[in-house]
Design a protein around this motif. Structure first.
Motif, PDB file in Angstrom:
ATOM      1  N   ILE A 267       0.872  -1.178   0.000  1.00 35.66           N
ATOM      2  CA  ILE A 267       0.000   0.000   0.000  1.00 35.66           C
ATOM      3  C   ILE A 267       0.899   1.215   0.000  1.00 35.66           C
ATOM      4  CG2 ILE A 267      -1.717   1.329   1.271  1.00 35.66           C
ATOM      5  CD1 ILE A 267      -2.898  -1.212   2.292  1.00 35.66           C
ATOM      6  N   VAL A 268       0.883   1.951  -1.099  1.00 36.41           N
ATOM      7  CA  VAL A 268       1.744   3.114  -1.275  1.00 36.41           C
ATOM      8  C   VAL A 268       0.954   4.360  -0.935  1.00 36.41           C
ATOM      9  CG1 VAL A 268       3.200   4.402  -2.868  1.00 36.41           C
ATOM     10  CG2 VAL A 268       3.008   1.909  -3.082  1.00 36.41           C
ATOM     11  N   ARG A 269       1.458   5.121   0.009  1.00 32.66           N
ATOM     12  CA  ARG A 269       0.728   6.278   0.520  1.00 32.66           C
ATOM     13  C   ARG A 269       1.407   7.579   0.118  1.00 32.66           C
ATOM     14  NH1 ARG A 269       1.085   5.252   6.660  1.00 32.66           N
ATOM     15  NH2 ARG A 269       3.229   4.876   6.022  1.00 32.66           N
ATOM     16  N   ASP A 270       0.596   8.543  -0.313  1.00 35.98           N
ATOM     17  CA  ASP A 270       1.071   9.904  -0.533  1.00 35.98           C
ATOM     18  C   ASP A 270       0.734  10.699   0.714  1.00 35.98           C
ATOM     19  OD1 ASP A 270       2.130   9.624  -3.093  1.00 35.98           O
ATOM     20  OD2 ASP A 270       0.148   9.781  -3.988  1.00 35.98           O
ATOM     21  N   VAL A 271       1.694  10.826   1.622  1.00 35.83           N
ATOM     22  CA  VAL A 271       1.458  11.437   2.926  1.00 35.83           C
ATOM     23  C   VAL A 271       2.206  12.757   3.014  1.00 35.83           C
ATOM     24  CG1 VAL A 271       1.620  11.108   5.410  1.00 35.83           C
ATOM     25  CG2 VAL A 271       1.288   9.141   3.923  1.00 35.83           C
ATOM     26  N   PRO A 272       1.503  13.847   3.363  1.00 38.23           N
ATOM     27  CA  PRO A 272       2.226  15.104   3.583  1.00 38.23           C
ATOM     28  C   PRO A 272       3.310  14.926   4.628  1.00 38.23           C
ATOM     29  CG  PRO A 272      -0.144  15.472   3.535  1.00 38.23           C
ATOM     30  CD  PRO A 272       0.062  13.980   3.548  1.00 38.23           C
ATOM     31  N   ILE A 291       3.411   0.285   2.954  1.00 37.44           N
ATOM     32  CA  ILE A 291       3.246  -0.747   3.970  1.00 37.44           C
ATOM     33  C   ILE A 291       3.059  -2.077   3.256  1.00 37.44           C
ATOM     34  CG2 ILE A 291       1.807  -1.618   5.831  1.00 37.44           C
ATOM     35  CD1 ILE A 291       3.304   0.835   6.639  1.00 37.44           C
ATOM     36  N   GLU A 292       3.896  -3.048   3.592  1.00 39.80           N
ATOM     37  CA  GLU A 292       3.756  -4.364   2.993  1.00 39.80           C
ATOM     38  C   GLU A 292       2.640  -5.135   3.689  1.00 39.80           C
ATOM     39  OE1 GLU A 292       6.388  -8.441   2.678  1.00 39.80           O
ATOM     40  OE2 GLU A 292       7.425  -6.507   2.406  1.00 39.80           O
ATOM     41  N   LYS A 349       0.972  -0.896  13.418  1.00 38.17           N
ATOM     42  CA  LYS A 349       0.226   0.352  13.437  1.00 38.17           C
ATOM     43  C   LYS A 349       0.643   1.226  12.256  1.00 38.17           C
ATOM     44  CE  LYS A 349      -0.467   0.560  18.456  1.00 38.17           C
ATOM     45  NZ  LYS A 349      -0.335   1.387  19.675  1.00 38.17           N
ATOM     46  N   PHE A 350      -0.350   1.725  11.524  1.00 36.51           N
ATOM     47  CA  PHE A 350      -0.117   2.666  10.439  1.00 36.51           C
ATOM     48  C   PHE A 350      -1.456   3.268  10.035  1.00 36.51           C
ATOM     49  CE2 PHE A 350      -0.739  -1.552   8.731  1.00 36.51           C
ATOM     50  CZ  PHE A 350      -1.577  -1.381   7.639  1.00 36.51           C
ATOM     51  N   THR A 351      -1.448   4.140   9.048  1.00 32.02           N
ATOM     52  CA  THR A 351      -2.656   4.822   8.602  1.00 32.02           C
ATOM     53  C   THR A 351      -2.846   4.601   7.108  1.00 32.02           C
ATOM     54  OG1 THR A 351      -2.405   6.521  10.307  1.00 32.02           O
ATOM     55  CG2 THR A 351      -3.823   7.055   8.440  1.00 32.02           C
ATOM     56  N   ILE A 352      -4.088   4.357   6.701  1.00 30.96           N
ATOM     57  CA  ILE A 352      -4.395   4.247   5.277  1.00 30.96           C
ATOM     58  C   ILE A 352      -5.471   5.267   4.927  1.00 30.96           C
ATOM     59  CG2 ILE A 352      -3.692   1.854   4.920  1.00 30.96           C
ATOM     60  CD1 ILE A 352      -6.522   0.977   5.432  1.00 30.96           C
ATOM     61  N   ARG A 353      -5.475   5.662   3.649  1.00 32.59           N
ATOM     62  CA  ARG A 353      -6.395   6.698   3.184  1.00 32.59           C
ATOM     63  C   ARG A 353      -7.022   6.286   1.872  1.00 32.59           C
ATOM     64  NH1 ARG A 353      -2.076   9.074   5.655  1.00 32.59           N
ATOM     65  NH2 ARG A 353      -2.483  10.860   7.016  1.00 32.59           N
ATOM     66  N   VAL A 354      -8.215   6.811   1.606  1.00 33.19           N
ATOM     67  CA  VAL A 354      -8.805   6.653   0.288  1.00 33.19           C
ATOM     68  C   VAL A 354      -7.843   7.244  -0.745  1.00 33.19           C
ATOM     69  CG1 VAL A 354     -10.681   7.447  -1.195  1.00 33.19           C
ATOM     70  CG2 VAL A 354     -11.179   6.623   1.100  1.00 33.19           C
ATOM     71  N   ASN A 355      -7.704   6.544  -1.870  1.00 36.09           N
ATOM     72  CA  ASN A 355      -6.815   6.913  -2.979  1.00 36.09           C
ATOM     73  C   ASN A 355      -5.371   6.485  -2.767  1.00 36.09           C
ATOM     74  OD1 ASN A 355      -8.889   8.070  -4.524  1.00 36.09           O
ATOM     75  ND2 ASN A 355      -8.659  10.039  -3.465  1.00 36.09           N
ATOM     76  N   GLN A 357      -2.412   3.968  -3.185  1.00 42.92           N
ATOM     77  CA  GLN A 357      -2.174   3.070  -4.317  1.00 42.92           C
ATOM     78  C   GLN A 357      -1.712   1.697  -3.827  1.00 42.92           C
ATOM     79  OE1 GLN A 357      -2.795   4.259  -7.600  1.00 42.92           O
ATOM     80  NE2 GLN A 357      -3.677   5.870  -6.313  1.00 42.92           N
ATOM     81  N   ILE A 358      -2.030   0.671  -4.588  1.00 42.01           N
ATOM     82  CA  ILE A 358      -1.610  -0.692  -4.271  1.00 42.01           C
ATOM     83  C   ILE A 358      -0.787  -1.255  -5.419  1.00 42.01           C
ATOM     84  CG2 ILE A 358      -2.418  -3.080  -4.028  1.00 42.01           C
ATOM     85  CD1 ILE A 358      -4.626  -2.142  -2.280  1.00 42.01           C
TER      86      ILE A 358
END
Length: 379
Positions: A267-272, A291-292, A349-355, A357-358
């Protein structure tokens, strides 16, 4: 889209969600249970198997299809905001779960009166009650810690039964001869370790575990796969909602059933950057992070998706019949259909968001195993 569900009732869609060791925060931490006396127990069964016990109930049980109409809400105090006093019960309990359910009656006459009163705006269409998300230290004695039978496990949970209104009991179980009903909150100290098909502690640094979820922390569903199912049973169910399948993470992009062979994803996150650690780049600039996630096994489907999430009415055969006609694809269970994947994150523990990428890191074979001892080697 990240639908978050509580007590296996109506789901809640979230734009962002925190993941904790048992899955999404607040997800499947509560369940309804009946106090039942086991029937048709073999003579050589243990005393534990013969003893009356609390057993969890979901929409799989036809008597509880109305659970789909119960709407949970989670209220969490923002301790950074002004006005919250640390001695408030809602603050000491880490928030509250608000449970809303339709205002009805088992009497046809009273039911008509209620519907008229609702139409005239004399009363609300719903009733509600609330419970603490976690009993405070002072209130702990009011919530006895008891085992709840969940498949072959018996995790410990806090009995919230004294909070249940009589009207909710009547709504869920109109038959007065039904066993006693209670609401349980899983004990964080007694979460269930996962061994079947899951990566081991030697690989992750921790043993995967969950609370009142069936078996795994997260459940992924591919919207293209659901659309294909919807087309195949459109005559019986003109509008098949993805909500029937109770997933946590719904993805869009891959073709139908591409997820069947996934073993590991990222899960690839675009995080500020400013949100991630409060320093470094200017606010608004993005940082790629990932996050794997291990796809432990395919999701073996039961008849729960036959329940319409909007009406609480169970279809007599669909989509279960359609699924079984072509989705009994796992050599580990040839009698039941598969749809979706059960996930175990590589981080607690981590955070995921709509949009988010996987990307797929590894593909391979899956074999659904009904029982696997903790001492057996990982699959």
């Amino acid at each position: 889209m990240i639908p978050d569900t509580h007590v296996v009732c109506a789901g809640i869609e979230l734009p962002i969600a925190d993941v904790v060791p048992t899955g999404l925060t607040y997800d499947r931490q509560f369940c309804f249970a009946e106090f039942v006396t086991p029937k048709n127990v073999p003579a050589d069964a243990s005393e534990e198997e013969k003893t009356p016990r609390w057993e969890f109930k979901t929409m799989r049980d036809g008597r509880f299809s109305r659970l789909a109409l119960i709407r949970p809400e989670v209220w969490v105090p923002d301790l950074a905001a002004r006005g919250y006093h640390p001695d408030l019960e809602e603050v000491k309990s880490g928030g509250v779960l608000v449970v809303r359910y339709p205002r009805t009656s088992n009497s046809q006459l009273w039911d008509r009166i209620i519907k008229l009163a609702i139409a005239l705006h004399l009363c609300s269409p719903e009733r509600s009650f609330r419970v603490p998300f976690m009993p405070s230290a002072e209130e702990m004695d009011n919530y006895p810690l008891l085992p709840v039978r969940l498949w072959k496990d018996s995790p410990m949970g806090f009995n919230y039964g004294h909070h249940l209104p009589t009207s909710l009991r009547s709504f869920l179980s109109p038959d007065s001869s039904s066993p006693p009903l209670a609401l349980f909150r899983v004990s964080p100290a007694h979460s269930r370790p996962i061994f079947r098909n899951a990566p081991r502690k030697e690989l992750l640094g921790f043993q995967p575990r969950t609370g009142f979820a069936d078996a795994y922390p997260l459940h992924l569903l591919n919207i293209a796969s659901v659309r294909d199912i919807a087309e195949r049973c459109a005559t019986a169910i003109p509008h098949l909602s993805v909500r029937r399948f109770r997933a946590n993470i719904i993805i869009e992009g891959p073709p139908a059933y591409a997820e069947d062979s996934w073993k590991r994803i990222l899960i690839v996150r675009d995080v500020p950057k400013s949100i991630e650690n409060g320093q470094g780049r200017e606010r608004g600039q993005e940082q790629k992070d990932g996050i794997e996630i291990h796809a432990a096994c395919r999701t073996i489907r039961c008849r729960l998706p036959n329940v319409d999430p909007d009406t609480g009415v169970r279809h007599p055969s669909e989509p279960d019949k359609t699924l079984k006609s072509f989705r009994c694809i796992d050599a580990g269970d040839r009698t039941n259909a598969c749809l979706g994947m059960q996930l175990v994150p590589s981080e607690e523990k981590f955070t995921i968001r709509v949009n988010d990428q996987i990307s797929v890191l590894e593909e391979g074979e899956h074999f659904y195993i009904k029982m696997l001892k903790p001492t057996d080697p990982p699959v």
